[in-house]
Design a protein around this motif. Structure first.
Motif, PDB file in Angstrom:
ATOM      1  N   ARG A 159       0.835  -1.203   0.000  1.00  0.00           N
ATOM      2  CA  ARG A 159       0.000   0.000   0.000  1.00  0.00           C
ATOM      3  C   ARG A 159       0.873   1.258   0.000  1.00  0.00           C
ATOM      4  NH1 ARG A 159      -3.055  -0.435   5.255  1.00  0.00           N
ATOM      5  NH2 ARG A 159      -1.219  -1.708   5.796  1.00  0.00           N
ATOM      6  N   THR A 160       0.458   2.266  -0.755  1.00  0.00           N
ATOM      7  CA  THR A 160       1.217   3.520  -0.803  1.00  0.00           C
ATOM      8  C   THR A 160       0.953   4.345   0.458  1.00  0.00           C
ATOM      9  OG1 THR A 160      -0.602   4.528  -2.063  1.00  0.00           O
ATOM     10  CG2 THR A 160       1.259   3.636  -3.314  1.00  0.00           C
ATOM     11  N   VAL A 161       1.999   5.046   0.908  1.00  0.00           N
ATOM     12  CA  VAL A 161       1.920   5.830   2.141  1.00  0.00           C
ATOM     13  C   VAL A 161       2.403   7.245   1.866  1.00  0.00           C
ATOM     14  CG1 VAL A 161       2.717   6.051   4.531  1.00  0.00           C
ATOM     15  CG2 VAL A 161       2.357   3.781   3.545  1.00  0.00           C
ATOM     16  N   ALA A 162       1.692   8.227   2.403  1.00  0.00           N
ATOM     17  CA  ALA A 162       2.131   9.624   2.364  1.00  0.00           C
ATOM     18  C   ALA A 162       2.033  10.187   3.780  1.00  0.00           C
ATOM     19  CB  ALA A 162       1.276  10.445   1.405  1.00  0.00           C
ATOM     20  N   VAL A 163       3.050  10.961   4.183  1.00  0.00           N
ATOM     21  CA  VAL A 163       3.104  11.469   5.549  1.00  0.00           C
ATOM     22  C   VAL A 163       3.355  12.969   5.544  1.00  0.00           C
ATOM     23  CG1 VAL A 163       4.173  11.218   7.826  1.00  0.00           C
ATOM     24  CG2 VAL A 163       4.112   9.261   6.258  1.00  0.00           C
ATOM     25  N   GLN A 164       2.624  13.674   6.381  1.00  0.00           N
ATOM     26  CA  GLN A 164       2.884  15.078   6.660  1.00  0.00           C
ATOM     27  C   GLN A 164       3.393  15.173   8.093  1.00  0.00           C
ATOM     28  OE1 GLN A 164       3.225  17.892   5.375  1.00  0.00           O
ATOM     29  NE2 GLN A 164       2.570  19.515   6.698  1.00  0.00           N
ATOM     30  N   CYS A 165       4.510  15.873   8.315  1.00  0.00           N
ATOM     31  CA  CYS A 165       5.107  16.015   9.639  1.00  0.00           C
ATOM     32  C   CYS A 165       5.018  17.469  10.098  1.00  0.00           C
ATOM     33  CB  CYS A 165       6.575  15.573   9.623  1.00  0.00           C
ATOM     34  SG  CYS A 165       6.834  13.868   9.113  1.00  0.00           S
ATOM     35  N   LYS A 166       4.598  17.659  11.355  1.00  0.00           N
ATOM     36  CA  LYS A 166       4.557  18.991  11.943  1.00  0.00           C
ATOM     37  C   LYS A 166       5.281  18.965  13.287  1.00  0.00           C
ATOM     38  CE  LYS A 166       2.284  21.430   8.919  1.00  0.00           C
ATOM     39  NZ  LYS A 166       2.971  22.532   8.203  1.00  0.00           N
ATOM     40  N   ASN A 167       6.415  19.674  13.340  1.00  0.00           N
ATOM     41  CA  ASN A 167       7.205  19.752  14.570  1.00  0.00           C
ATOM     42  C   ASN A 167       6.918  21.091  15.232  1.00  0.00           C
ATOM     43  OD1 ASN A 167       9.025  19.439  16.601  1.00  0.00           O
ATOM     44  ND2 ASN A 167      10.854  19.464  15.316  1.00  0.00           N
ATOM     45  N   ARG A 168       5.988  21.087  16.188  1.00  0.00           N
ATOM     46  CA  ARG A 168       5.547  22.331  16.816  1.00  0.00           C
ATOM     47  C   ARG A 168       5.556  22.202  18.332  1.00  0.00           C
ATOM     48  NH1 ARG A 168       0.353  24.094  13.044  1.00  0.00           N
ATOM     49  NH2 ARG A 168       1.562  24.703  11.218  1.00  0.00           N
ATOM     50  N   SER A 169       5.438  23.313  19.003  1.00  0.00           N
ATOM     51  CA  SER A 169       5.381  23.324  20.456  1.00  0.00           C
ATOM     52  C   SER A 169       4.193  22.516  20.942  1.00  0.00           C
ATOM     53  CB  SER A 169       5.259  24.769  20.957  1.00  0.00           C
ATOM     54  OG  SER A 169       4.944  24.795  22.328  1.00  0.00           O
ATOM     55  N   GLY A 170       4.382  21.858  22.085  1.00  0.00           N
ATOM     56  CA  GLY A 170       3.325  21.001  22.616  1.00  0.00           C
ATOM     57  C   GLY A 170       2.046  21.738  22.952  1.00  0.00           C
ATOM     58  N   HIS A 171       2.095  23.042  23.104  1.00  0.00           N
ATOM     59  CA  HIS A 171       0.890  23.823  23.430  1.00  0.00           C
ATOM     60  C   HIS A 171       0.124  24.243  22.172  1.00  0.00           C
ATOM     61  CE1 HIS A 171       1.941  23.953  27.649  1.00  0.00           C
ATOM     62  NE2 HIS A 171       3.163  24.370  27.346  1.00  0.00           N
ATOM     63  N   SER A 172       0.723  24.061  21.012  1.00  0.00           N
ATOM     64  CA  SER A 172       0.049  24.423  19.762  1.00  0.00           C
ATOM     65  C   SER A 172      -0.885  23.302  19.336  1.00  0.00           C
ATOM     66  CB  SER A 172       1.087  24.685  18.661  1.00  0.00           C
ATOM     67  OG  SER A 172       1.989  25.700  19.023  1.00  0.00           O
ATOM     68  N   THR A 173      -1.731  23.595  18.358  1.00  0.00           N
ATOM     69  CA  THR A 173      -2.567  22.572  17.739  1.00  0.00           C
ATOM     70  C   THR A 173      -2.460  22.700  16.230  1.00  0.00           C
ATOM     71  OG1 THR A 173      -4.513  24.018  17.781  1.00  0.00           O
ATOM     72  CG2 THR A 173      -4.226  22.492  19.649  1.00  0.00           C
ATOM     73  N   VAL A 174      -2.695  21.611  15.530  1.00  0.00           N
ATOM     74  CA  VAL A 174      -2.680  21.631  14.073  1.00  0.00           C
ATOM     75  C   VAL A 174      -4.000  22.217  13.584  1.00  0.00           C
ATOM     76  CG1 VAL A 174      -2.597  20.221  11.984  1.00  0.00           C
ATOM     77  CG2 VAL A 174      -1.154  19.637  13.946  1.00  0.00           C
ATOM     78  N   PRO A 175      -3.983  23.308  12.842  1.00  0.00           N
ATOM     79  CA  PRO A 175      -5.233  23.920  12.375  1.00  0.00           C
ATOM     80  C   PRO A 175      -5.846  23.153  11.214  1.00  0.00           C
ATOM     81  CG  PRO A 175      -3.357  25.137  11.517  1.00  0.00           C
ATOM     82  CD  PRO A 175      -2.789  24.093  12.435  1.00  0.00           C
ATOM     83  N   SER A 176      -7.107  23.418  10.962  1.00  0.00           N
ATOM     84  CA  SER A 176      -7.814  22.706   9.900  1.00  0.00           C
ATOM     85  C   SER A 176      -7.245  23.024   8.521  1.00  0.00           C
ATOM     86  CB  SER A 176      -9.305  23.049   9.938  1.00  0.00           C
ATOM     87  OG  SER A 176      -9.506  24.436   9.716  1.00  0.00           O
ATOM     88  N   ALA A 177      -6.674  24.233   8.339  1.00  0.00           N
ATOM     89  CA  ALA A 177      -6.122  24.601   7.022  1.00  0.00           C
ATOM     90  C   ALA A 177      -4.992  23.655   6.624  1.00  0.00           C
ATOM     91  CB  ALA A 177      -5.623  26.048   7.053  1.00  0.00           C
TER      92      ALA A 177
END
Length: 340
Positions: free
Chosen positions: A262-280
């Motif tokens: 199966r093909t795999v694609a990954v997005q990585c976000k290295n952010r402060s633990g108090h942040s959240t990933v926004p919907s955008a």
């Protein structure tokens, strides 16, 4: 009766049972390439739970035998045609392929693989039953007709009852063995999770120093973090893992394939633990992974948590989210279920 040692030592004995490839799926499910006929080196290594280096060493020692049983190395035009037909993405100029017969052949060569040993045991059981099947022999001339009829009746009873019973028992044994293997994997993963949570609780209670995994993740640059996630993918059996590290990646930082293709694609976000990933960010990645590249497994891995809106987008688009806590557990050894 053929024993396991003889099977390991004799090429002649091995060649005599190569047609019994059904034992592979009875012991453990064997995933094939989209052509339904072949598997790659990485897939064979994953099946037998050995390293690629161990497998390649066995191939080198028995190359002539394996070539005769269906092993081949594709290059040039043949490799290009296979890539086009199966969707394999690899920059390698050669690709080793194994037929099911070649995989069974490998099972009779790998001494230190528990899966290979189970295949050999099941194979020998089937061979024993096949040899025990009744055969038609002419009645001896020095026995009476009554004795001959008794012999024929005994043979008939054995052929209709005892032998099928043994066949059923062996088949059931193989099915149970496969279930036990899967159960063992689940238990091992639960053990990893329990150890991880125990360690977290101990840290929160002040009984141990600050968690090493969290500290290492926090100290990583975004480049180091992407390579860390790529290493985790490889650890969990993925192949052809590529870290793009380009700012024009349309939200996809890593690509690869699971052990079953199966093909795999990954997005990585290295952010402060108090942040959240926004919907955008989630919408951008979901569009690239699903609408443009059409990958099978889309992973969004972050060192923080996800907003409610981004979680909703992920659920609608089929993106698997890996938040801070899940990432720490994954880094500590827990297998990621989406890759299994």
């Amino acid at each position: 009766m053929i024993n396991e040692t003889a099977l390991l030592e004799s090429r002649t004995l091995r060649s005599g049972v190569l047609e019994r490839t059904d034992v592979l799926d009875r012991v453990k499910a064997l995933s094939l390439l989209p052509d339904g006929m072949h598997v790659t080196t990485a897939m064979v290594a994953a099946y037998f739970e050995v390293t690629v280096k161990t497998l390649e060493s066995s191939v080198e020692d028995h190359r002539e035998e394996l070539l005769a049983s269906g092993y081949q190395v594709l290059t040039g035009t043949r490799l290009a045609l296979l890539k086009r037909a199966s969707g394999i993405q690899s920059r390698s100029r050669s690709l080793a392929l194994y037929s099911r017969r070649a995989v069974l052949n490998i099972a009779m060569l790998l001494r230190d693989s528990e899966v290979a040993r189970q295949v050999r045991v099941y194979l020998l059981d089937m061979e024993y039953v096949a040899r025990a099947q009744p055969v038609d022999n002419p009645a001896p001339t020095d026995t009476s007709a009554q004795d001959a009829r008794i012999d024929q009746r005994i043979t008939h009873i054995l052929g209709r009852t005892v032998v099928p019973m043994f066949n059923a028992l062996i088949a059931t044994s193989g099915e149970h063995r496969h279930e036990l293997i899967e159960l063992r994997r689940d238990i091992e993963n639960v053990e990893r999770k329990l150890c991880w949570h125990h360690k977290r609780l101990a840290t929160l209670e002040g009984d141990t120093p600050a968690d090493d995994v969290r500290a290492k993740l926090k100290a990583m640059t975004w480049q180091a973090f992407e390579h860390h996630v790529a290493d985790l993918l490889r650890r969990d059996g993925c192949v052809d893992v590529v870290v793009r590290q380009a700012r024009t990646d349309r939200g996809i930082d890593i690509t690869g394939r699971t052990a079953d293709g199966r093909t795999v694609a990954v997005q990585c976000k290295n952010r402060s633990g108090h942040s959240t990933v926004p919907s955008a960010d989630m919408q951008k990645f979901a569009g690239a992974a699903r609408a443009i590249d059409h990958v099978d497994v889309a992973l969004f891995v972050a060192t923080c948590n996800f907003s409610h809106e981004s979680e909703a987008v992920a659920k609608l688009s089929g993106v698997v989210t890996v938040n801070r806590e899940e990432l720490e557990a994954w880094s500590a050894g827990v297998l990621l279920k989406a890759l299994q």
